[in-house]
Design a protein around this motif. Structure first.
Motif, PDB file in Angstrom:
ATOM      1  N   THR A  57      48.842  31.603  13.328  1.00  0.00           N
ATOM      2  CA  THR A  57      47.698  31.547  12.405  1.00  0.00           C
ATOM      3  C   THR A  57      47.997  32.350  11.149  1.00  0.00           C
ATOM      4  O   THR A  57      47.736  31.900  10.031  1.00  0.00           O
ATOM      5  N   GLY A  58      48.577  33.549  11.329  1.00  0.00           N
ATOM      6  CA  GLY A  58      48.961  34.331  10.149  1.00  0.00           C
ATOM      7  C   GLY A  58      50.015  33.598   9.348  1.00  0.00           C
ATOM      8  O   GLY A  58      49.986  33.583   8.114  1.00  0.00           O
ATOM      9  N   GLY A  59      50.959  32.967  10.072  1.00  0.00           N
ATOM     10  CA  GLY A  59      52.018  32.225   9.399  1.00  0.00           C
ATOM     11  C   GLY A  59      51.467  31.067   8.587  1.00  0.00           C
ATOM     12  O   GLY A  59      51.953  30.782   7.490  1.00  0.00           O
ATOM     13  N   ALA A  60      50.451  30.403   9.109  1.00  0.00           N
ATOM     14  CA  ALA A  60      49.854  29.286   8.367  1.00  0.00           C
ATOM     15  C   ALA A  60      49.260  29.783   7.057  1.00  0.00           C
ATOM     16  O   ALA A  60      49.411  29.153   5.996  1.00  0.00           O
ATOM     17  N   VAL A  61      48.589  30.943   7.130  1.00  0.00           N
ATOM     18  CA  VAL A  61      48.000  31.499   5.908  1.00  0.00           C
ATOM     19  C   VAL A  61      49.109  31.894   4.929  1.00  0.00           C
ATOM     20  O   VAL A  61      49.042  31.601   3.725  1.00  0.00           O
ATOM     21  N   LEU A  62      50.161  32.549   5.443  1.00  0.00           N
ATOM     22  CA  LEU A  62      51.260  32.973   4.574  1.00  0.00           C
ATOM     23  C   LEU A  62      51.972  31.767   3.964  1.00  0.00           C
ATOM     24  O   LEU A  62      52.370  31.789   2.797  1.00  0.00           O
ATOM     25  N   ARG A  63      52.128  30.704   4.766  1.00  0.00           N
ATOM     26  CA  ARG A  63      52.756  29.489   4.271  1.00  0.00           C
ATOM     27  C   ARG A  63      51.953  28.944   3.087  1.00  0.00           C
ATOM     28  O   ARG A  63      52.506  28.647   2.022  1.00  0.00           O
ATOM     29  N   ALA A  64      50.640  28.840   3.288  1.00  0.00           N
ATOM     30  CA  ALA A  64      49.796  28.337   2.210  1.00  0.00           C
ATOM     31  C   ALA A  64      49.890  29.255   1.000  1.00  0.00           C
ATOM     32  O   ALA A  64      49.988  28.796  -0.152  1.00  0.00           O
ATOM     33  N   GLY A  65      49.876  30.573   1.258  1.00  0.00           N
ATOM     34  CA  GLY A  65      49.953  31.522   0.158  1.00  0.00           C
ATOM     35  C   GLY A  65      51.258  31.391  -0.606  1.00  0.00           C
ATOM     36  O   GLY A  65      51.294  31.415  -1.841  1.00  0.00           O
ATOM     37  N   ALA A  66      52.369  31.229   0.150  1.00  0.00           N
ATOM     38  CA  ALA A  66      53.674  31.108  -0.500  1.00  0.00           C
ATOM     39  C   ALA A  66      53.721  29.867  -1.385  1.00  0.00           C
ATOM     40  O   ALA A  66      54.275  29.884  -2.488  1.00  0.00           O
ATOM     41  N   ARG A  67      53.132  28.777  -0.914  1.00  0.00           N
ATOM     42  CA  ARG A  67      53.140  27.551  -1.725  1.00  0.00           C
ATOM     43  C   ARG A  67      52.248  27.680  -2.935  1.00  0.00           C
ATOM     44  O   ARG A  67      52.619  27.328  -4.052  1.00  0.00           O
ATOM     45  N   VAL A  68      51.038  28.199  -2.700  1.00  0.00           N
ATOM     46  CA  VAL A  68      50.039  28.179  -3.778  1.00  0.00           C
ATOM     47  C   VAL A  68      50.330  29.261  -4.815  1.00  0.00           C
ATOM     48  O   VAL A  68      50.335  28.993  -6.014  1.00  0.00           O
ATOM     49  N   PHE A  69      50.577  30.475  -4.340  1.00  0.00           N
ATOM     50  CA  PHE A  69      50.642  31.599  -5.276  1.00  0.00           C
ATOM     51  C   PHE A  69      52.057  31.886  -5.760  1.00  0.00           C
ATOM     52  O   PHE A  69      52.246  32.487  -6.807  1.00  0.00           O
ATOM     53  N   LEU A 123      58.243  31.161   5.738  1.00  0.00           N
ATOM     54  CA  LEU A 123      59.373  30.938   4.830  1.00  0.00           C
ATOM     55  C   LEU A 123      60.181  29.723   5.258  1.00  0.00           C
ATOM     56  O   LEU A 123      60.594  28.902   4.454  1.00  0.00           O
ATOM     57  N   TRP A 124      60.378  29.602   6.577  1.00  0.00           N
ATOM     58  CA  TRP A 124      61.155  28.491   7.094  1.00  0.00           C
ATOM     59  C   TRP A 124      60.483  27.161   6.729  1.00  0.00           C
ATOM     60  O   TRP A 124      61.122  26.200   6.329  1.00  0.00           O
ATOM     61  N   THR A 125      59.158  27.139   6.855  1.00  0.00           N
ATOM     62  CA  THR A 125      58.453  25.885   6.603  1.00  0.00           C
ATOM     63  C   THR A 125      58.477  25.508   5.135  1.00  0.00           C
ATOM     64  O   THR A 125      58.695  24.339   4.793  1.00  0.00           O
ATOM     65  N   VAL A 126      58.222  26.481   4.238  1.00  0.00           N
ATOM     66  CA  VAL A 126      58.122  26.097   2.828  1.00  0.00           C
ATOM     67  C   VAL A 126      59.484  25.667   2.282  1.00  0.00           C
ATOM     68  O   VAL A 126      59.558  24.943   1.296  1.00  0.00           O
ATOM     69  N   ARG A 127      60.577  26.083   2.937  1.00  0.00           N
ATOM     70  CA  ARG A 127      61.882  25.679   2.441  1.00  0.00           C
ATOM     71  C   ARG A 127      62.246  24.256   2.848  1.00  0.00           C
ATOM     72  O   ARG A 127      63.133  23.649   2.278  1.00  0.00           O
ATOM     73  N   ARG A 128      61.569  23.773   3.848  1.00  0.00           N
ATOM     74  CA  ARG A 128      61.845  22.403   4.264  1.00  0.00           C
ATOM     75  C   ARG A 128      61.006  21.438   3.412  1.00  0.00           C
ATOM     76  O   ARG A 128      59.966  21.799   2.892  1.00  0.00           O
ATOM     77  N   PRO A 129      61.475  20.211   3.274  1.00  0.00           N
ATOM     78  CA  PRO A 129      60.695  19.253   2.492  1.00  0.00           C
ATOM     79  C   PRO A 129      59.359  18.967   3.181  1.00  0.00           C
ATOM     80  O   PRO A 129      59.271  18.990   4.405  1.00  0.00           O
ATOM     81  N   VAL A 130      58.341  18.710   2.366  1.00  0.00           N
ATOM     82  CA  VAL A 130      57.026  18.397   2.925  1.00  0.00           C
ATOM     83  C   VAL A 130      57.081  17.011   3.532  1.00  0.00           C
ATOM     84  O   VAL A 130      57.470  16.053   2.882  1.00  0.00           O
ATOM     85  N   ARG A 131      56.725  16.946   4.792  1.00  0.00           N
ATOM     86  CA  ARG A 131      56.745  15.631   5.440  1.00  0.00           C
ATOM     87  C   ARG A 131      55.415  14.944   5.251  1.00  0.00           C
ATOM     88  O   ARG A 131      54.350  15.555   5.375  1.00  0.00           O
ATOM     89  N   ASP A 132      55.506  13.661   4.931  1.00  0.00           N
ATOM     90  CA  ASP A 132      54.276  12.932   4.679  1.00  0.00           C
ATOM     91  C   ASP A 132      53.567  12.570   5.980  1.00  0.00           C
ATOM     92  O   ASP A 132      52.365  12.721   6.117  1.00  0.00           O
ATOM     93  N   ASP A 133      54.360  12.079   6.925  1.00  0.00           N
ATOM     94  CA  ASP A 133      53.748  11.677   8.185  1.00  0.00           C
ATOM     95  C   ASP A 133      53.574  12.902   9.069  1.00  0.00           C
ATOM     96  O   ASP A 133      54.413  13.791   9.088  1.00  0.00           O
ATOM     97  N   VAL A 134      52.486  12.943   9.777  1.00  0.00           N
ATOM     98  CA  VAL A 134      52.263  14.067  10.685  1.00  0.00           C
ATOM     99  C   VAL A 134      53.065  13.809  11.944  1.00  0.00           C
ATOM    100  O   VAL A 134      53.383  12.673  12.284  1.00  0.00           O
ATOM    101  N   ALA A 135      53.392  14.915  12.628  1.00  0.00           N
ATOM    102  CA  ALA A 135      54.180  14.787  13.848  1.00  0.00           C
ATOM    103  C   ALA A 135      53.436  13.906  14.841  1.00  0.00           C
ATOM    104  O   ALA A 135      52.223  14.001  14.983  1.00  0.00           O
TER     105      ALA A 135
END
Lengths: 89, 604, 115, 250
Positions: free
Chosen positions: B432-444, B559-571
């Protein structure tokens, strides 16, 4: 036991009206069944020696709630009607 | 005036404020209405704080019999308000958070309805009154009344922005599910009244002690039904569906209150009912309650975490993180020990500050850019470095970075649950913290590639394009109040972890909260009983270590997630999970009934 | 007879839930919620009933002359009825707004909130 | 979720709840039992306070805090309805047309109006004595005013319905309840304490604060229900969205 026969009848009436209110899918007709449910609940409450509750059930269940339902239906239907006409045009 | 006498004042101060605001609303300019709202909210907060300070030094649990119907020989016809430390502490938290929400909404919030300048603060004050009443009452039916009061006001507040299609729909789903939960609770109250002939927590507990032995079906059903309504409010799986729909669309200040305290009050209610009514002889065996709460807690934590990670709508993301954390709280309560309650209390305090601050940051994004979508906002937050810093700090705190209160609460709770639970706590916090940080890394920070669909994605219903809540369109400058509020809230969450006095107080509160016999004696006979003291929540080396591990995991994951390309289709595997959260009232009702069955089966 | 009122209360609750789950019209769903709630009135009043008892109003009977039914549940039911009416009003106003914004009141068509 | 899956979940859940509930019912004391400890205490307490209608005593004295909560729920949801059904930017008001009413309907409604109004006020006033009270009477009073809509038309109703005033009355009812409750504090009583003399049993002035609280509820309910219905009527009769209006003119 015989003294409680009216209560039993009242319960049956309430159960039937409640079932009807669920099964009648059209909201306008449902509001009439709801008002019937309100009336039968009020009657049951009188039999259960609860005149205070019966009185407010009468005011709320058989008048206020169905009235609000009807007014909502009127609003929603009017909106839908005007849109259908728009589509035709 | 004694401490006990101030208890009703905590409830009626905001009520009176609401009446005043509505009565004078037509003549009041907006400024005056908002000032009045803050004043009344602050008044209740001061009263609660004073009462808490006065209780802190004495052993008793001040009980006020409303109307003066004091019990004789342990029986009374009245309603009692009980100001034990847990109840008063929560009332204080509620009032302070209401004050923060009103300050956040200060002047920025969209134009109120014509000639109803006071309606928003008045609704918030009624919300406060309902929540404070719920925390203080010692009567089952009265708790239901206050439960409904906070429910009714919350539905109206959720749908406040009536021009937003999703807002009114979310509010409606929220209203239907929660009302049904309330009626279920009332059926349970009816069963318990038939069984014992009493309504007060203490009185029912006392009456149950008259027939000890294994609980019969009546008691099991009564407990199940009463707790169901409370768990609906607490968003336990499978009663949680309404939460994301409502939290995603409610005005930001309302989200702060709903995620920060309202959900937690559901848990408080369930715990309070268990300990005061069912924990004694003739009640529910501890093993049964433990099994049921723990199972639901694990389920809630896991599902909330899975859903949280997949969101790109920031408010929905935060909402599911609330679900996940509610699951952790439930697991902590399931231990049924002072240590577990103390840990959860610290966790709730810290979480309230952090989560409210995060919502406040998202609210700023919404009002600046008219969107809360992680992909659309990619890199646009770079112009708001302070908001970004606060958002990042909130994400780290959510993940459990010491010395935030969330880290302390998490450490103490996971230790109380013990064993495999530590792993689950670390994982839930990290994701959950990682999801927030991921969003923060992308947005901010604008990290990672800019998603190709950043503009628009019509296929995805949960993309977060929305009307800003401010008047006159998006903000050009962020008001100071909107930035100060999250900063203060985060500082408060930090203080929860750092101030030793607070920890001792919470420890004492937890001891008293779990003392069934002491509560009965205090309420029914006015005897102050000192509970068996247990060590208060405190930092341990392993707790700090696991907190750091969770934070590192969260940061790494982000960090790992934002470095990967955004996938359009959900898992693929998440599809059925997302299908379950359909926004369809009928589905939610079906799950609701299934949940009651599950709960009953777990207890029996 | 001894359990009939309780069973009727349970029946109303489950019927209401069935209606809520299968409703194709949100106004109808709010009506079903009202049916659910009426189960609580029936249960509470049935619990407080006393065979041969009369209403606990002493304006025309002498206190103590006859057994009376439980006044507490009646007071609770009164409160409950008010809550029911207000919740219905609030939910209906939300339905009106849903109809305006989504142009439908069929839950099957309202699938904007997903996942 | 597909319809079929939903029905399965619903059936399983419903079955489980039914089993749980029926098992509980079998353990319940049988209908009409004689054990009502709280009820019996309440009757004694009501008589001790000279309140003939025990239910009013429970509502406005013994468990008066419940009623305060209930009143606040009503207050909150009236306020909520006002906010939710407000006129939004894309909506306009349309003058309702004067309606033609059949003379017999008009005569009946104009006759029924004052009668219903009086009945409502009577029910409010005798709350502590006979069945009824502020809530029931308040709803009747509010409904009676709407007979004018049936008898004449919407505009006649609007003339006797200055909504602002009713909103203030609604708030005043809520505030009055709180204030009467708080007035007990300086007298050395607990909040909502019945600090007034109890009066003579079975008279209008009996029961101490019960009639006052009852009246506060009556005012709030009557005003609140009028405002509530006004919002719904507004939506159904007057407020139109701009596209509806365009269609109406065409």
């Amino acid at each position: 036991m015989t003294g409680e026969l009216p209560v039993l009848l009242g319960l049956l009436l309430v159960a039937a009206a409640g079932t009807g209110a669920v099964l009648v899918r059209d909201p306008v007709r449902q509001s009439f069944v709801l008002s019937l449910l309100g009336l039968s609940l009020a009657a049951l409450f009188l039999l259960l020696q609860a005149p205070d509750v019966a009185l407010s059930q009468l005011a709320v269940g058989s008048a206020l709630t169905p009235l609000m339902v009807l007014l909502s239906v009127r609003k929603v239907r009017r909106k839908a009607r005007s849109e259908r006409r728009e589509e035709r045009e | 005036m004694s401490v006990a006498q101030t208890l009703p004042l905590i409830v009626i101060t905001p009520m009176f404020g609401a009446a005043l605001l509505v009565g004078a609303g037509r003549r009041l300019p907006r400024f005056a209405a908002e000032t009045l709202g803050c004043l009344f909210a602050a008044g209740a907060a001061v009263l609660a704080l004073l009462a808490l300070a006065a209780t802190g030094s004495s052993a008793g649990q001040p009980a006020e019999w409303v109307g003066g119907w004091r019990p004789h020989n342990g029986v009374s016809v009245g309603i009692v308000l009980v100001g034990d430390r847990t109840g008063l502490g929560l009332a204080t938290l509620v009032s302070l958070l209401v004050l923060a929400a009103l300050a956040y909404a200060w002047r920025y919030f969209a134009e109120p309805p014509r000639r109803h300048a006071g309606s928003f603060p008045a609704l918030v004050l009624l919300f406060q009154a309902g929540m404070c009443g719920f925390t203080l009452t010692g009567d089952l039916f009265n708790a239901f009344v206050f439960f409904e009061l906070m429910g009714v006001v919350a539905y109206a507040l959720t749908g406040y922005r009536v021009e937003e299609a999703r807002a009114v729909q979310g509010a409606l789903v929220f209203g239907v599910v929660n009302s049904l939960g309330g009626y279920t609770t009332l059926l349970g109250i009816g069963l318990l009244y038939a069984h014992t002939g009493e309504l007060g927590f203490a009185q029912i507990g006392n009456a149950l002690a008259g027939s000890p032995g294994t609980p019969d079906a009546l008691l099991i059903a009564g407990f199940t039904l009463v707790v169901t309504g409370l768990l609906v409010k607490a968003a336990a799986v499978p009663f949680h569906f309404w939460l994301a729909d409502a939290h995603a669309v409610a005005p930001t200040p309302v989200c702060m209150l709903m995620s920060g305290v309202m959900v937690e009050l559901g848990l408080y209610g369930a715990a309070r009912v268990y300990w005061t009514v069912f924990a004694g002889p003739g009640g529910m065996p501890a093993a049964d309650a433990h099994r049921a709460l723990l199972a639901l807690g694990v389920l809630t934590a896991v599902l909330g975490t899975l859903m949280c990670w997949q969101q790109r709508h920031l408010k929905r993301l935060l909402a599911y993180s609330t679900v996940a954390h509610a699951g952790l709280f439930l697991m902590g309560l399931a231990v049924l020990s002072p240590a577990g309650v103390g840990g959860v209390a610290v966790y709730v305090l810290g979480h309230a500050g952090v989560k409210a601050a995060l919502f406040a940051c998202v609210g700023i994004l919404l009002d600046r850019f008219a969107s809360v979508d992680e992909h659309q906002l990619h890199g646009r937050g770079r112009e708001l470095p302070w908001v970004g810093a606060l958002f990042g700090a909130g994400g780290l705190a959510l993940a459990g970075l010491p010395p935030f209160g969330t880290a302390l609460g998490k450490a103490v709770t996971e230790e109380a649950v013990g064993g495999w639970a530590t792993a689950l706590f670390v994982l839930v916090s990290a994701v959950t913290g990682g999801a927030v940080l991921r969003a923060g890394a992308r947005v901010f920070l604008g990290l990672g590639t800019r998603p190709a669909d950043a503009g628009r994605h019509p296929a995805d219903e949960t993309a977060g394009e929305e009307e800003p809540e401010t008047r006159g369109g998006p903000l050009s400058r962020i008001p100071d109040t909107m930035l100060t509020v999250p900063a203060v809230l985060l500082a408060a969450a930090l203080a929860v972890g750092l101030v030793p006095g607070l920890r001792t107080g919470i420890g004492q509160a937890a001891d008293a909260f779990t003392d069934h016999a002491g509560y009965l004696a205090a309420v029914l006979h006015g005897r102050a009983a000192e509970p068996v003291p247990t060590p208060p929540p405190h930092w341990t080396a392993s707790g700090v270590l696991w907190g750091l591990v969770a934070t590192a995991l969260a940061a790494g994951l982000a960090l790992w997630t934002v470095r990967r390309p955004v996938r359009d289709d959900v898992a693929r595997w998440t599809v059925p999970l997302r299908r379950m959260h359909s926004g369809h009232v009928g589905d939610y009702i079906a799950w609701f009934l299934a949940g009651v069955t599950l709960l009953g089966a777990l207890i029996a | 007879m001894s359990a009939a009122p309780y069973v009727v209360a349970g029946w109303l609750f489950l019927m209401g839930c069935y209606g809520l789950a299968t409703s194709r019209n949100l106004i109808h769903a709010v009506g079903c919620l009202a049916v659910c709630q009426s189960s609580t009135y029936v249960l509470l009043l049935a619990v407080g009933y006393r065979s041969g008892g009369t209403a606990p109003v002493f304006s025309d009977i002498a206190p103590g002359s006859r057994p009376v039914v439980d006044p507490i549940v009646q007071a609770l039911t009164l409160t409950d009825i008010v809550i029911g009416a207000t919740v219905t009003a609030l939910l209906l106003s939300l339905v009106i707004q849903v109809a305006k914004r989504h142009r439908t009141v069929d839950p099957d068509e309202l699938s904007e909130l997903r996942g | 979720m597909t319809m079929r899956l939903r029905m399965w979940v619903l059936a399983l859940g419903g079955l489980g709840v039914a089993v749980l509930y029926v098992l509980a019912c079998l353990d319940l004391p049988s209908f009409g039992g004689h054990r009502h400890p709280y009820g019996d205490r309440a009757v004694r307490a009501a008589l001790a306070r000279h309140t003939a209608n025990t239910i009013s005593s429970v509502n406005f004295d013994q468990r008066a805090l419940d009623t305060l909560g209930e009143e606040s729920i009503l207050f909150g949801s009236v306020l909520g309805t006002v906010v939710l059904l407000r006129q939004t930017r894309d909506e306009d008001r349309q003058q309702p047309e004067p309606a033609r009413v059949a003379p017999s309907v008009r005569r009946y409604a104009l006759f029924a109006l004052p009668v219903t109004l009086l009945i409502g006020l009577y029910i409010v006033a005798h709350g502590q004595l006979s069945p009824g009270g502020g809530f029931q009477g308040g709803v009747v009073v509010a409904t009676s005013l709407h007979l004018l809509y049936i008898a004449v038309d919407y505009r006649a109703l609007e003339r006797i319905r200055p909504l602002g005033l009713y909103e203030v009355a609604d708030a005043a009812g809520e505030a009055a309840y709180v204030l009467v409750g708080a007035a007990a504090l300086p007298a050395g009583w607990a909040f909502l304490g019945n600090f007034l003399p109890y009066g003579t049993f079975n008279t209008l002035a009996s029961g101490g604060t019960v009639p006052l609280l009852n009246a506060a509820i009556g005012v709030e309910v009557a005003a609140g229900v009028v405002v509530l219905l006004a919002r719904f009527l507004d939506q159904a009769v007057e407020i139109v969205s701009t596209d509806e209006e365009a269609e109406g003119r065409a």
